[in-house]
Design a protein around this motif. Structure first.
Motif, PDB file in Angstrom:
ATOM      1  N   LYS A  63       0.841  -1.211   0.000  1.00 28.92           N
ATOM      2  CA  LYS A  63       0.000   0.000   0.000  1.00 28.92           C
ATOM      3  C   LYS A  63       0.867   1.249   0.000  1.00 28.92           C
ATOM      4  N   CYS A  64       1.958   1.217   0.790  1.00 26.94           N
ATOM      5  CA  CYS A  64       2.889   2.353   0.811  1.00 26.94           C
ATOM      6  C   CYS A  64       3.378   2.643  -0.604  1.00 26.94           C
ATOM      7  N   LYS A  65       3.759   1.602  -1.287  1.00 19.48           N
ATOM      8  CA  LYS A  65       4.258   1.753  -2.655  1.00 19.48           C
ATOM      9  C   LYS A  65       3.209   2.402  -3.539  1.00 19.48           C
ATOM     10  N   ARG A  66       1.953   1.936  -3.437  1.00 13.51           N
ATOM     11  CA  ARG A  66       0.877   2.497  -4.274  1.00 13.51           C
ATOM     12  C   ARG A  66       0.593   3.945  -3.899  1.00 13.51           C
ATOM     13  N   MET A  67       0.826   4.308  -2.642  1.00 16.93           N
ATOM     14  CA  MET A  67       0.588   5.682  -2.184  1.00 16.93           C
ATOM     15  C   MET A  67       1.765   6.594  -2.500  1.00 16.93           C
ATOM     16  N   GLY A  68       2.820   6.043  -3.066  1.00 17.50           N
ATOM     17  CA  GLY A  68       3.997   6.841  -3.401  1.00 17.50           C
ATOM     18  C   GLY A  68       4.872   7.148  -2.210  1.00 17.50           C
ATOM     19  N   ILE A  69       4.745   6.344  -1.143  1.00 20.01           N
ATOM     20  CA  ILE A  69       5.535   6.547   0.079  1.00 20.01           C
ATOM     21  C   ILE A  69       6.726   5.592   0.063  1.00 20.01           C
ATOM     22  N   GLN A  70       7.910   6.124   0.280  1.00 22.59           N
ATOM     23  CA  GLN A  70       9.119   5.317   0.364  1.00 22.59           C
ATOM     24  C   GLN A  70       9.611   5.324   1.809  1.00 22.59           C
ATOM     25  N   PRO A  71       9.261   4.300   2.595  1.00 24.65           N
ATOM     26  CA  PRO A  71       9.730   4.279   3.985  1.00 24.65           C
ATOM     27  C   PRO A  71      11.250   4.106   4.055  1.00 24.65           C
ATOM     28  N   ASP A  72      11.833   4.761   5.036  1.00 22.03           N
ATOM     29  CA  ASP A  72      13.268   4.586   5.273  1.00 22.03           C
ATOM     30  C   ASP A  72      13.539   3.435   6.226  1.00 22.03           C
ATOM     31  N   SER A  73      12.543   3.111   7.070  1.00 21.40           N
ATOM     32  CA  SER A  73      12.745   2.046   8.045  1.00 21.40           C
ATOM     33  C   SER A  73      11.423   1.433   8.449  1.00 21.40           C
ATOM     34  N   ILE A  74      11.531   0.258   9.051  1.00 14.47           N
ATOM     35  CA  ILE A  74      10.363  -0.441   9.589  1.00 14.47           C
ATOM     36  C   ILE A  74      10.765  -1.058  10.911  1.00 14.47           C
ATOM     37  N   GLY A  75       9.834  -1.070  11.870  1.00 14.07           N
ATOM     38  CA  GLY A  75      10.051  -1.714  13.164  1.00 14.07           C
ATOM     39  C   GLY A  75       8.796  -2.452  13.568  1.00 14.07           C
ATOM     40  N   ILE A  76       8.954  -3.616  14.166  1.00 14.48           N
ATOM     41  CA  ILE A  76       7.816  -4.468  14.512  1.00 14.48           C
ATOM     42  C   ILE A  76       7.740  -4.675  16.019  1.00 14.48           C
ATOM     43  N   ASP A  77       6.542  -4.486  16.580  1.00 15.54           N
ATOM     44  CA  ASP A  77       6.304  -4.850  17.977  1.00 15.54           C
ATOM     45  C   ASP A  77       5.058  -5.720  18.063  1.00 15.54           C
ATOM     46  N   THR A  78       5.052  -6.627  19.029  1.00 14.02           N
ATOM     47  CA  THR A  78       3.892  -7.475  19.293  1.00 14.02           C
ATOM     48  C   THR A  78       3.799  -7.684  20.810  1.00 14.02           C
ATOM     49  N   TRP A  79       2.905  -8.576  21.200  1.00 11.66           N
ATOM     50  CA  TRP A  79       2.821  -9.011  22.595  1.00 11.66           C
ATOM     51  C   TRP A  79       4.092  -9.804  22.946  1.00 11.66           C
ATOM     52  N   ALA A  80       4.187 -10.187  24.209  1.00 11.40           N
ATOM     53  CA  ALA A  80       5.400 -10.869  24.688  1.00 11.40           C
ATOM     54  C   ALA A  80       5.219 -12.383  24.730  1.00 11.40           C
ATOM     55  N   VAL A  81       6.208 -13.068  25.221  1.00 10.33           N
ATOM     56  CA  VAL A  81       6.328 -14.473  25.637  1.00 10.33           C
ATOM     57  C   VAL A  81       6.211 -15.536  24.543  1.00 10.33           C
ATOM     58  N   ASP A  82       5.460 -15.289  23.457  1.00  9.54           N
ATOM     59  CA  ASP A  82       5.261 -16.336  22.453  1.00  9.54           C
ATOM     60  C   ASP A  82       6.403 -16.385  21.446  1.00  9.54           C
ATOM     61  N   PHE A  83       6.566 -17.545  20.775  1.00  8.42           N
ATOM     62  CA  PHE A  83       7.763 -17.790  19.974  1.00  8.42           C
ATOM     63  C   PHE A  83       7.505 -18.883  18.944  1.00  8.42           C
ATOM     64  N   VAL A  84       8.486 -19.065  18.053  1.00  5.63           N
ATOM     65  CA  VAL A  84       8.535 -20.228  17.169  1.00  5.63           C
ATOM     66  C   VAL A  84       9.927 -20.849  17.302  1.00  5.63           C
ATOM     67  N   LEU A  85      10.016 -22.130  16.964  1.00 10.99           N
ATOM     68  CA  LEU A  85      11.290 -22.836  16.919  1.00 10.99           C
ATOM     69  C   LEU A  85      11.549 -23.271  15.484  1.00 10.99           C
ATOM     70  N   LEU A  86      12.775 -23.032  15.005  1.00 10.53           N
ATOM     71  CA  LEU A  86      13.146 -23.395  13.641  1.00 10.53           C
ATOM     72  C   LEU A  86      14.149 -24.542  13.655  1.00 10.53           C
ATOM     73  N   ASP A  87      14.084 -25.382  12.602  1.00 15.01           N
ATOM     74  CA  ASP A  87      15.059 -26.465  12.474  1.00 15.01           C
ATOM     75  C   ASP A  87      16.297 -25.962  11.738  1.00 15.01           C
ATOM     76  N   GLU A  88      17.188 -26.878  11.380  1.00 16.37           N
ATOM     77  CA  GLU A  88      18.448 -26.469  10.746  1.00 16.37           C
ATOM     78  C   GLU A  88      18.248 -25.926   9.335  1.00 16.37           C
ATOM     79  N   GLN A  89      17.080 -26.189   8.729  1.00 22.59           N
ATOM     80  CA  GLN A  89      16.744 -25.589   7.427  1.00 22.59           C
ATOM     81  C   GLN A  89      15.923 -24.314   7.580  1.00 22.59           C
TER      82      GLN A  89
END
Length: 472
Positions: A63-89
């Motif tokens: 949507k930013c792209k369609r609006m002609g906005i070029q962000p310089d940065s992005i940051g993500i926040d969410t709730w705490a404690v939850d997670f995922v585990l990844l394998d060697e791939q």
């Protein structure tokens, strides 16, 4: 040249992308994209749909792209404690199981057999809640040990999204601190604790502080989106970001009001003393090595569930109006009782509690809402008293931030039961704090003091006084 930052702020019921930028010394916000979030049942667990959430992040950036906005940065926040585990791939071994899932029932007591409760608190300073990451991981170890044997990477929810954006892995400090696995004093993973639990410490990433520039978008994403930008670590725990928006006043207690109510003070060192443990306060990491000394209280989740149980017949504003009409009704429930964490029916659970404790039983939507608001205010008042006892001082004001600060009835109740000045705002505290961290990383703001000064000038704050003070 104006720098544009995108805050991705995802809560328990919705997420959004908000554009932020500085102009004429003020911080300006613009909502770009909003989307739904909810817990879904996958096989035997209640989970978050992280694939759908990441697609919504990309949809917002498109949507930013369609609006002609070029962000310089992005940051993500969410709730705490939850997670995922990844394998060697780097494939997920688990779904993103929600903290509301009952898999942690009884796990806290199991962990206490290995590590005395007092030792665990004095090292981590974290509030005891049955859904903390430590108990989630121990549940996996006990019931699905083969998963932990294959796990090569532990990433919390925002860490995982950052990995999908950049291909780089890191555990951000404010969220990592909520796991009850980080030493409060060294601010690093407590390896001795992990060894005692029999959890592979090699799967944890280096703990990185807010304002760290993790990197740029992956080549694949640049090709898909049509632009590149920096991925910055804000305080990825949403409350950690929200607290940046609180004015730095020694006499200020804050309440970050949303699905949860987080009430406490900002401190420069952890308070891991017996009294703090007895009252079940937490010392979660904050910006610039500060600590969020707070208590996690069941928040507006209760009214959200009440709304759902009434089949969304009433809006949140309707519940406030109906509660005002039910002003003669009074019943108080313990909002922190585990029965309210994920009941089949919140209304019936509230009524059952009142029945069991010989209190008036709410029968109308207004009485149910009044009971929730009165109960929240009572829990705030009790927590304020505990904070003042620990700090051995009186605090003059309470600053309510986040979406819940728009509830005028609750703000008045807080002022009345605590007999303190209540300042409500800013509403978009989490997104504001997220963007402020990015702007500091980009060199647009010097430090948190400057950020707070800009925030105070940029956003409205409403004041509420106890009735006695208004009459003087």
């Amino acid at each position: 040249m104006t720098k544009y930052s995108i805050a991705v702020d995802i809560g328990a019921s919705s997420g959004r992308l908000i554009l932020g930028y500085l102009e004429s010394g003020l911080l300006h916000l613009k909502e770009i994209h909003r989307f739904e979030n909810k817990i879904i049942k996958k096989s035997e667990f209640f989970c978050w749909d992280v694939d759908a959430l990441f697609q919504e992040i990309k949809n917002g950036l498109k949507k930013c792209k369609r609006m002609g906005i070029q962000p310089d940065s992005i940051g993500i926040d969410t709730w705490a404690v939850d997670f995922v585990l990844l394998d060697e791939q780097d494939q997920r071994l688990t779904d993103a199981v929600s903290y509301r899932d009952p898999r942690t029932d009884g796990m806290m007591e199991e962990v206490f057999k290995l590590i005395p409760k007092e030792d665990l608190y004095f090292e981590t300073g974290i509030q005891f809640q049955k859904f903390n990451t430590i108990y989630q991981l121990y549940s996996i170890k006990k019931n699905h040990p083969e998963i932990l044997q294959k796990a090569k990477s532990f990433l919390m929810i925002p860490d995982y999204f950052n990995f999908l954006l950049t291909g780089k892995k890191a555990n951000e400090y404010t969220n990592a601190s909520s796991t009850q696995l980080v030493n409060a004093f060294t601010k690093k993973w407590n390896e001795e604790l992990l060894d005692t639990l029999g959890i592979n410490k090699e799967m944890f990433q280096e703990v990185q502080l807010p304002k760290t520039i993790l990197g740029n978008l992956s080549e694949e994403l640049v090709s898909e989106l049509g632009f590149d930008m920096k991925v910055v670590l804000p305080a990825t725990h949403d409350t950690g970001s929200a607290i940046i928006s609180v004015p730095e006043e020694d006499e200020t207690i804050y309440i970050s009001s949303g699905t949860w109510s987080l009430i406490g003070v900002e401190n420069h060192f952890p308070i891991c003393v017996p009294q703090a443990m007895e009252y079940n306060f937490t010392n979660e990491g904050g910006m610039d090595h500060r600590f969020r000394f707070l208590k996690n209280i069941m928040g507006l989740w209760m009214i959200q569930e009440v709304k759902r149980n009434y089949h969304d017949e009433y809006s949140f504003a309707d519940f406030v109006a109906l509660a005002e009409e039910a002003k003669g009704f009074k019943a108080i429930v313990n909002v922190n009782d585990d029965r309210f964490l994920k009941p089949d029916n919140m209304i019936e659970e509230i009524r059952n509690y009142c029945r069991e404790n010989n209190q008036p039983i709410p029968s109308t939507p207004g009485e149910v809402a009044k009971c929730v608001y009165d109960s929240l205010a009572a829990s705030y008042q009790a927590t304020v008293a505990e904070i003042e006892m620990i700090f051995e001082k009186k605090f003059e004001r309470i600053n309510v931030i986040g979406g819940g600060c728009q509830n005028e009835m609750l703000n008045r109740l807080i002022a009345e039961v605590t007999q303190k000045e209540v300042y409500a705002g800013p509403v978009e505290a989490t997104a504001i704090g997220n963007i402020a961290a990015q702007l500091m990383a980009l060199g647009e703001m010097n430090d948190i003091m400057e950020a707070r000064s800009v925030i105070r000038k940029s956003f409205d704050v409403k004041k509420y006084m106890p009735l006695a003070a208004l009459m003087n």
